[in-house]
Design a protein around this motif. Structure first.
Motif, PDB file in Angstrom:
ATOM      1  N   ASN A  24     -10.928   7.789   0.786  1.00  0.00           N
ATOM      2  CA  ASN A  24     -10.428   9.088   1.245  1.00  0.00           C
ATOM      3  C   ASN A  24      -9.049   9.385   0.674  1.00  0.00           C
ATOM      4  OD1 ASN A  24     -12.601   9.969   2.938  1.00  0.00           O
ATOM      5  ND2 ASN A  24     -12.021   8.367   4.381  1.00  0.00           N
ATOM      6  N   ASN A  25      -8.309   8.336   0.330  1.00  0.00           N
ATOM      7  CA  ASN A  25      -6.942   8.523  -0.179  1.00  0.00           C
ATOM      8  C   ASN A  25      -6.791   8.004  -1.601  1.00  0.00           C
ATOM      9  OD1 ASN A  25      -5.683   9.607   2.290  1.00  0.00           O
ATOM     10  ND2 ASN A  25      -6.201   7.609   3.157  1.00  0.00           N
ATOM     11  N   LEU A  26      -7.869   8.044  -2.371  1.00  0.00           N
ATOM     12  CA  LEU A  26      -7.781   7.557  -3.740  1.00  0.00           C
ATOM     13  C   LEU A  26      -7.015   8.526  -4.624  1.00  0.00           C
ATOM     14  CD1 LEU A  26      -9.824   9.177  -5.884  1.00  0.00           C
ATOM     15  CD2 LEU A  26     -11.559   7.877  -4.691  1.00  0.00           C
ATOM     16  N   ASN A  31      -6.756   9.304 -17.910  1.00  0.00           N
ATOM     17  CA  ASN A  31      -7.655   8.917 -19.009  1.00  0.00           C
ATOM     18  C   ASN A  31      -8.520   7.707 -18.666  1.00  0.00           C
ATOM     19  OD1 ASN A  31      -6.290  10.909 -20.611  1.00  0.00           O
ATOM     20  ND2 ASN A  31      -4.660   9.413 -20.945  1.00  0.00           N
ATOM     21  N   SER A  32      -9.115   7.703 -17.476  1.00  0.00           N
ATOM     22  CA  SER A  32      -9.899   6.552 -17.049  1.00  0.00           C
ATOM     23  C   SER A  32     -10.750   6.931 -15.856  1.00  0.00           C
ATOM     24  CB  SER A  32      -8.972   5.393 -16.660  1.00  0.00           C
ATOM     25  OG  SER A  32      -8.323   5.669 -15.434  1.00  0.00           O
ATOM     26  N   HIS A  33     -11.465   5.940 -15.319  1.00  0.00           N
ATOM     27  CA  HIS A  33     -12.110   6.113 -14.027  1.00  0.00           C
ATOM     28  C   HIS A  33     -11.693   4.991 -13.079  1.00  0.00           C
ATOM     29  CE1 HIS A  33     -15.198   4.341 -16.846  1.00  0.00           C
ATOM     30  NE2 HIS A  33     -15.101   3.358 -15.956  1.00  0.00           N
ATOM     31  N   SER A  34     -10.440   4.564 -13.229  1.00  0.00           N
ATOM     32  CA  SER A  34      -9.812   3.686 -12.243  1.00  0.00           C
ATOM     33  C   SER A  34      -9.004   4.544 -11.281  1.00  0.00           C
ATOM     34  CB  SER A  34      -8.895   2.670 -12.940  1.00  0.00           C
ATOM     35  OG  SER A  34      -9.638   1.799 -13.764  1.00  0.00           O
ATOM     36  N   PHE A  35      -8.770   4.002 -10.088  1.00  0.00           N
ATOM     37  CA  PHE A  35      -7.972   4.738  -9.118  1.00  0.00           C
ATOM     38  C   PHE A  35      -7.088   3.767  -8.339  1.00  0.00           C
ATOM     39  CE2 PHE A  35     -11.953   3.694  -6.944  1.00  0.00           C
ATOM     40  CZ  PHE A  35     -11.534   3.184  -5.713  1.00  0.00           C
ATOM     41  N   TRP A  36      -6.040   4.327  -7.742  1.00  0.00           N
ATOM     42  CA  TRP A  36      -5.132   3.505  -6.945  1.00  0.00           C
ATOM     43  C   TRP A  36      -5.062   4.018  -5.525  1.00  0.00           C
ATOM     44  CZ3 TRP A  36      -0.669   5.120  -4.420  1.00  0.00           C
ATOM     45  CH2 TRP A  36      -0.174   6.392  -4.761  1.00  0.00           C
ATOM     46  N   VAL A  37      -4.739   3.101  -4.611  1.00  0.00           N
ATOM     47  CA  VAL A  37      -4.493   3.449  -3.217  1.00  0.00           C
ATOM     48  C   VAL A  37      -3.282   2.675  -2.733  1.00  0.00           C
ATOM     49  CG1 VAL A  37      -6.920   3.944  -2.704  1.00  0.00           C
ATOM     50  CG2 VAL A  37      -6.016   1.636  -2.329  1.00  0.00           C
ATOM     51  N   ASN A  38      -2.672   3.184  -1.700  1.00  0.00           N
ATOM     52  CA  ASN A  38      -1.578   2.483  -1.031  1.00  0.00           C
ATOM     53  C   ASN A  38      -2.195   1.587   0.027  1.00  0.00           C
ATOM     54  OD1 ASN A  38       0.566   1.632   0.559  1.00  0.00           O
ATOM     55  ND2 ASN A  38       1.570   3.636   0.632  1.00  0.00           N
ATOM     56  N   LYS A  39      -2.111   0.287  -0.176  1.00  0.00           N
ATOM     57  CA  LYS A  39      -2.695  -0.685   0.750  1.00  0.00           C
ATOM     58  C   LYS A  39      -1.609  -1.607   1.261  1.00  0.00           C
ATOM     59  CE  LYS A  39      -6.629  -3.819   1.196  1.00  0.00           C
ATOM     60  NZ  LYS A  39      -7.780  -4.444   0.479  1.00  0.00           N
ATOM     61  N   ASP A  41       1.466  -0.948   1.993  1.00  0.00           N
ATOM     62  CA  ASP A  41       2.708  -0.677   1.270  1.00  0.00           C
ATOM     63  C   ASP A  41       2.757  -1.343  -0.100  1.00  0.00           C
ATOM     64  OD1 ASP A  41       3.763   0.903   3.353  1.00  0.00           O
ATOM     65  OD2 ASP A  41       4.414  -0.895   4.412  1.00  0.00           O
ATOM     66  N   SER A  42       1.606  -1.629  -0.655  1.00  0.00           N
ATOM     67  CA  SER A  42       1.489  -2.114  -2.027  1.00  0.00           C
ATOM     68  C   SER A  42       0.566  -1.177  -2.797  1.00  0.00           C
ATOM     69  CB  SER A  42       0.929  -3.538  -2.059  1.00  0.00           C
ATOM     70  OG  SER A  42       1.802  -4.446  -1.410  1.00  0.00           O
ATOM     71  N   VAL A  43       0.723  -1.156  -4.115  1.00  0.00           N
ATOM     72  CA  VAL A  43      -0.121  -0.315  -4.958  1.00  0.00           C
ATOM     73  C   VAL A  43      -1.269  -1.151  -5.496  1.00  0.00           C
ATOM     74  CG1 VAL A  43      -0.241   1.128  -7.015  1.00  0.00           C
ATOM     75  CG2 VAL A  43       1.820   1.164  -5.588  1.00  0.00           C
ATOM     76  N   VAL A  44      -2.484  -0.763  -5.126  1.00  0.00           N
ATOM     77  CA  VAL A  44      -3.679  -1.506  -5.506  1.00  0.00           C
ATOM     78  C   VAL A  44      -4.570  -0.610  -6.361  1.00  0.00           C
ATOM     79  CG1 VAL A  44      -5.721  -2.719  -4.665  1.00  0.00           C
ATOM     80  CG2 VAL A  44      -3.558  -2.901  -3.423  1.00  0.00           C
ATOM     81  N   VAL A  45      -5.057  -1.155  -7.476  1.00  0.00           N
ATOM     82  CA  VAL A  45      -5.897  -0.414  -8.412  1.00  0.00           C
ATOM     83  C   VAL A  45      -7.315  -0.967  -8.382  1.00  0.00           C
ATOM     84  CG1 VAL A  45      -6.317   0.046 -10.867  1.00  0.00           C
ATOM     85  CG2 VAL A  45      -4.016   0.282  -9.936  1.00  0.00           C
ATOM     86  N   TYR A  46      -8.291  -0.061  -8.460  1.00  0.00           N
ATOM     87  CA  TYR A  46      -9.699  -0.429  -8.545  1.00  0.00           C
ATOM     88  C   TYR A  46     -10.302   0.223  -9.776  1.00  0.00           C
ATOM     89  CZ  TYR A  46      -8.990  -1.307  -3.559  1.00  0.00           C
ATOM     90  OH  TYR A  46      -8.511  -1.750  -2.349  1.00  0.00           O
ATOM     91  N   ASP A  47     -11.187  -0.510 -10.442  1.00  0.00           N
ATOM     92  CA  ASP A  47     -12.009   0.044 -11.511  1.00  0.00           C
ATOM     93  C   ASP A  47     -13.364   0.370 -10.908  1.00  0.00           C
ATOM     94  OD1 ASP A  47     -13.779   0.446 -13.672  1.00  0.00           O
ATOM     95  OD2 ASP A  47     -12.531  -0.779 -14.992  1.00  0.00           O
ATOM     96  N   VAL A  48     -13.831   1.600 -11.085  1.00  0.00           N
ATOM     97  CA  VAL A  48     -15.085   2.013 -10.473  1.00  0.00           C
ATOM     98  C   VAL A  48     -16.245   1.142 -10.940  1.00  0.00           C
ATOM     99  CG1 VAL A  48     -16.712   3.927 -10.274  1.00  0.00           C
ATOM    100  CG2 VAL A  48     -14.276   4.366 -10.151  1.00  0.00           C
TER     101      VAL A  48
END
Length: 719
Positions: A24-26, A31-39, A41-48
């Motif tokens: 919900n907060n991605l 230039n990609s299909h990766s996204f980040w979220v605040n988890k 208070d850290s920045v976490v990146v996911y690759d779809v």
């Protein structure tokens, strides 16, 4: 490529359960299909493509070690995704918090530092990297600065910025009506910056008065060009980073009688600029040489009404409306000149124009997949209250619906930047919002793994759709809310919720009814929301633009004639009829109360435009023309003209700190009602802005005032 690999090797990687992903907060990476979220208070990146792994690129401890304070509000990435800016401590400028502090982090080392430390706190705006990753540019107090991330050297690129000379951002009216906030762009090679310069010297102030925060009143000036007043003078400059010299583009037309709506670099020596004339019925696209300043016309379009350069109802800011295709040799452009909103492909030399979406329904462009040449657009061929995703292909020209049939209703998509994936949200009046990640090819769900759950909305009333045909032969879509214990054999008071202008629709297939009225429906009211001609629904150009030069006239009549049809229903009590609207809806509410007093018995208008001459020039002139060209309709469309006809119960509400629809509107209306000895009720909120939300207890007080007034003057319950 080596830098990206190094980045991935140095970050912390861990395996996790997919259920932990907060889609919900991605936020999609460039230039990609990766996204980040605040988890945490850290920045976490996911690759779809690898959702079973998470990559922590910035931990809370790394942020703290750099001296970072505040919340992670936004990230700004460099192209290779090895460096990032963290935005925090933001403060409100006009509508949104667009100034704050930025921290720079090198993701290969995890080390960071604050930028602009010698500038005012929470004053930096729109920071972004140069392509060589050596510099970051930003705006502070109407000047543009560049800071070298290695040495920390800060160089002002403009020095003449004041409250009236605005570099790299915009004045109130450009932000409000042209969705323009970020006012500068790096060149592809990182050696120059193109920027807007707004000269508001000749733009008059509208003065607001703060009477509550000090012993003596404080005057609060806002640059505000009203209908009939010339726009601020705007031009675009190209500043060289090394020499700090600016070259101005020679775009035809008077700078204080046209609008420079959007721009984008085409190459290191070329910028594409989109210009609207004062009446906003002619758009011209220029290819501007950044060295000579010369401007070549690429494409020009004219309209008998107005031209929408972008989707005004989308709520998106600073988006460039042209998508480049064919290796930059052409671009996609949306236009409703042929009767439907369609997508065209136009060559950059201006010699060819090709219709892409050959459909007999509106197609609103959303994304383009360069790899597959797929164009994604939103459409709803048979039901204007709904929204679905469609696609067509530049090569095959075949069009098909992407959203599966199971997702009936309203569908929204937040696309990955490569347009391969999207966050998809579906809802309708009987189904709560539900969200998933999908691969756009085949609309295949990739998260969550569990089956979709289509739960009913948790409402204490029911919703249903309806249509009525007015005596003028106009088909009107509507949404009706009923109490759960509705008895069709009895008669109920009806409460109309209205907006009715070109910026928004209210009869949408979604599990929602107006915030205030929703609280009253369970007590025994019928809620009605309808969309008249002129609202931005997918019914074609004629529907949307028939309101041209007739705001306050056609929309008012459509609403009244549709209400007459509703009042014929057996379960409606025509003696208990209420109406409410805010802003443009407040103006429609007043016009309906004054022009059709035998229909509407009780009304609550909030922050309404009471005289068309009082609102800003870009919005008003777009839809009404210039006052000197349409003075009779300006008067006819203004509620104050008809105030003498008031018969029913009227509560008028306004905030004195409203920089959008000024409190002046309230006082002029009050004078007119007093003049004709018309009794009414009034609630004024000191220093509150257009949404009347500031200050302890304000929202509760406003809500309680609203409900008590309706219950007193339009009593609830079936009879």
């Amino acid at each position: 490529m080596k830098k990206c690999l190094l980045f991935l090797l140095l970050v912390c990687t861990s395996v996790f359960a997919q259920q932990d992903i907060d889609i919900n907060n991605l936020n999609w990476l460039p230039n990609s299909h990766s996204f980040w979220v605040n988890k945490d208070d850290s920045v976490v990146v996911y690759d779809v493509d690898k959702l079973d792994k998470q990559i922590t690129i910035l931990s809370k401890s790394q942020l703290t070690a750099a001296g970072f304070t505040g919340e992670i509000e936004k990230l700004v990435w460099n192209d290779s995704k090895t460096k990032v800016l963290v935005y925090t401590n933001s403060k409100k400028v006009w509508r949104e918090n667009t100034k704050g502090d930025y921290w720079f982090f090198d993701l290969t080392t995890g080390k960071g530092k604050q930028l602009g430390k010698n500038l005012d706190a929470s004053s930096l705006m729109f920071a972004k990297f140069s392509s060589d990753n050596e510099n970051v540019a930003y705006v502070s107090k109407h000047n543009i600065y560049v800071e070298n991330v290695n040495t920390g050297k800060i160089t002002p690129l403009t020095t003449d910025g004041t409250d009236k000379i605005i570099n790299g951002t915009f004045d109130w009216v450009y932000e409000e009506e042209l969705a323009a906030r970020d006012g500068f762009r790096w060149s592809p090679d990182g050696k120059s910056i193109a920027f807007w310069r707004v000269d508001a010297t000749s733009t008059k102030f509208h003065f607001m008065i703060n009477n509550t925060d000090s012993l003596y009143p404080v005057i609060v000036p806002v640059e505000y060009p009203k209908a009939g007043e010339k726009p601020s003078s705007v031009k675009i400059g190209i500043v060289n980073i090394d020499s700090v010299q600016t070259n101005w583009l020679n775009i035809p037309g008077e700078p204080d009688n046209n609008y420079l709506v959007r721009m984008k670099w085409i190459s290191n020596e070329s910028v594409m600029v989109i210009q609207l004339n004062r009446n906003q019925n002619q758009v011209t696209m220029y290819d501007c040489n950044t060295k000579s300043g010369s401007a070549r016309v690429i494409y020009k379009e004219e309209s008998a009404s107005w031209i929408d350069v972008f989707d005004i109802s989308a709520g998106e800011y600073d988006t460039f409306p042209c998508q480049f295709v064919d290796n930059g040799k052409a671009f996609l452009w949306s236009s409703d000149a042929d009767g439907w909103m369609h997508i065209y492909k136009i060559s950059l030399d201006g010699k060819s124009k090709e219709l892409v979406t050959k459909t007999n329904f509106d197609a609103y462009f959303k994304a383009y997949n360069e790899k597959t040449k797929t164009i994604y657009f939103i459409a709803s061929p048979t039901d204007a209250t709904q929204r679905y995703l469609y696609e067509t292909n530049l090569s095959s020209k075949k069009t098909k619906r992407v959203t599966p049939d199971v997702f009936e209703g309203t569908n929204t998509y937040v696309f990955s930047t490569d347009a391969s994936y999207a966050k998809h949200t579906n809802s309708n009046i009987k189904r709560n919002h539900n969200t998933r990640l999908v691969a756009l090819s085949g609309h295949k769900k990739i998260f969550p793994k569990e089956a979709d759950v289509f739960a009913s909305p948790k409402l204490n009333f029911s919703l249903e759709k309806f249509k009525v045909k007015t005596s003028d032969g106009i088909d009107i879509d509507g949404i009706m809310a009923k109490p759960l214990d509705f008895d069709p054999s009895k008669k109920y008071p009806v409460f109309f919720y209205v907006y009715g202008e070109p910026m928004a629709s209210v009869a949408n297939d979604e599990p929602y009814f107006d915030y205030f009225i929703a609280r009253l429906i369970p007590k025994g009211y019928i809620g009605i929301a309808m969309d008249n001609r002129g609202t931005p629904v997918m019914k074609g150009t004629e529907w949307r633009k028939s309101i041209y030069k007739n705001i306050g006239i056609i929309n008012t009549r459509d609403q009244a004639m549709a209400a007459k049809e509703v009042l014929k229903w057996n379960f409606i009590d025509s003696d208990r009829v209420a109406i409410h609207g805010w802003s443009g809806g407040g103006a429609v509410t007043l016009n309906l109360m004054f022009q059709y007093p035998d229909i509407y018995k009780t009304g609550i208008a909030i922050a309404a435009v009471t005289d068309q001459h009082f609102y800003d020039n870009i919005y008003t002139e777009r839809y009404m023309g210039l006052p000197e060209e349409n003075e009779a309709n300006y008067r006819k469309a203004s509620p104050v003209t008809h105030a003498k006809n008031l018969k029913g119960n009227l509560l008028y509400i306004h905030g004195t700190g409203d920089d959008n629809v000024h409190y002046k509107n309230a006082e002029v209306l009050i004078n007119e009602l007093v003049k004709y000895d018309k009794m009414f009720d009034l609630m004024i909120y000191p220093n509150r802005s257009h949404d009347i939300s500031e200050g302890e207890g304000t929202v509760k007080h406003l809500t309680d005032t609203f409900i008590r007034y309706i219950e007193k003057n339009c009593p609830p319950g079936a009879k």
